[in-house]
Write an enzyme that holds these catalytic residues in place. Sequence first.
Site, PDB file in Angstrom:
ATOM      1  N   ASP A  86       0.839  -1.208   0.000  1.00 31.09           N
ATOM      2  CA  ASP A  86       0.000   0.000   0.000  1.00 31.09           C
ATOM      3  C   ASP A  86       0.869   1.252   0.000  1.00 31.09           C
ATOM      4  O   ASP A  86       2.046   1.209   0.329  1.00 31.09           O
ATOM      5  CB  ASP A  86      -0.920   0.013   1.230  1.00 31.09           C
ATOM      6  CG  ASP A  86      -0.141   0.030   2.539  1.00 31.09           C
ATOM      7  OD1 ASP A  86       0.705  -0.860   2.732  1.00 31.09           O
ATOM      8  OD2 ASP A  86      -0.348   0.951   3.355  1.00 31.09           O
ATOM      9  N   GLU A 179      -0.092  -0.947   5.672  1.00 26.22           N
ATOM     10  CA  GLU A 179       0.914  -0.493   6.652  1.00 26.22           C
ATOM     11  C   GLU A 179       0.735   0.971   6.965  1.00 26.22           C
ATOM     12  O   GLU A 179       0.891   1.408   8.113  1.00 26.22           O
ATOM     13  CB  GLU A 179       2.320  -0.755   6.097  1.00 26.22           C
ATOM     14  CG  GLU A 179       3.456  -0.511   7.094  1.00 26.22           C
ATOM     15  CD  GLU A 179       4.040   0.893   7.074  1.00 26.22           C
ATOM     16  OE1 GLU A 179       4.908   1.169   7.897  1.00 26.22           O
ATOM     17  OE2 GLU A 179       3.621   1.736   6.236  1.00 26.22           O
TER      18      GLU A 179
HETATM   19 ZN    ZN Z   1       6.666   2.344   4.242  1.00 29.14          ZN
END
Ligand code: ZN
Length: 415
Positions: A86, A179
């Site tokens: 992501d 994340e």
């Molecule tokens: Zn990162």
Amino acid sequence: MFEINRRRLLDRFLRYVRIATTADPNSGTYPSSEGQRELGKLLAAELAAMAAEDVVQDEHALVYASVPSTVGDAEVPVVALVAHVDTSPDAPGENVCPSVIENYPGGDIELANGEMIRVDACPALRDLVGATLITTDGTTLLGGDDKAGVAIIMELVQTLIENPQLKHGPVKVVMTCDEEIGHGTDKIDLQKLAADVAYTLDSGGAGIVDVETFSADAATVRFLGDNIHPSIAKDRMINAVRGAADFIAALPRETDTPETTDGRQGFIHANSISGGVGEATVELILRSFDAADLETYAESLRQIAASVESQWPGLKVEVNTRRQYRNLGEGLAKLPESITLAEQAFENLGRPCTKAIVRGGTDGSVLTEKGLPTPNLSSGQHNIHSVREFACLDEMVAATEHLVELLSLWSNQRA
Ligand SMILES: [Zn+2]
């Protein structure tokens, strides 16, 4: 000898950044955006095509794969390599249009839309003259955070498979999601992974080993007042807004704030306020490299709350703290080789190495706390979460070479 295939690594990176994978903090799904599943699907297909083993994209869209040991049946430690697919919601991530600068001549870089990457604002550029850089057209982020890490790990896997003479123990690959919105490790099955040590490839530049992160707690402070029409409020209204304002005014302001600290200093950060007369809420985060300081910070919040309560009769103030993550360094101390072998690998390659501390958390903070020691390594990212983001191919090649050497060092260890 082997050589990292620069061209193939670059092509990989350009392929991955073109898939929009912006994490969505307001989504109720996991992963929070479909693009993450799409990129994961591509990675799984590529891993299968290069004959990696145990390739799977699980129901959460995480991608796992492994490369079997080349040092026989010896009980060598299992090393996991982790990157996130992501990208940050802090800058646009749709329609990324990467632009490659071969043999960077130095100086400020003008992007296609006129936006400038200035050397003064990014001194790291001074060391990158002659390198291959990848920028955007200035309208989006690049996504080198963390697709540089993703590309490095993918190229490493192919390099290992093509060069069976390279010594390494069992290698596990994990590509995670979300994340950037704090959910990078939620769905990692550590039992199934069964690794002894892991590395995230998610730090900036080259030659850095992140060995400490903040320890982190969050606090929610609720102010419970009593609302009534202002016309008849005399001796009856209890205004939560007043209490919340006094509370914030009593927080430290010359020290212990994000605006006044750096290096190893911690802080209390009031990052949100909402509410009205009847009820108001202040959200805070507490950060320090020493977890014991978090309790000190929490105690000072409780003292301020008690003082505010005494100033506004009838007002109730509740302080609730919750644990977020703990300093990576605490867990890494249990497996010092996780750091020393990374340093040794740089030394063997004749390259400088810097041990760094992160004024934030990494996926490694959480994995380490759960029992899997996970330092964070450089992956050639620069100016992340910005339309001026760029990545350096030479640093990505160097990171791949470092992993080859690091895995070789681990293969001399016993599990
Ligand atoms: Zn990162």
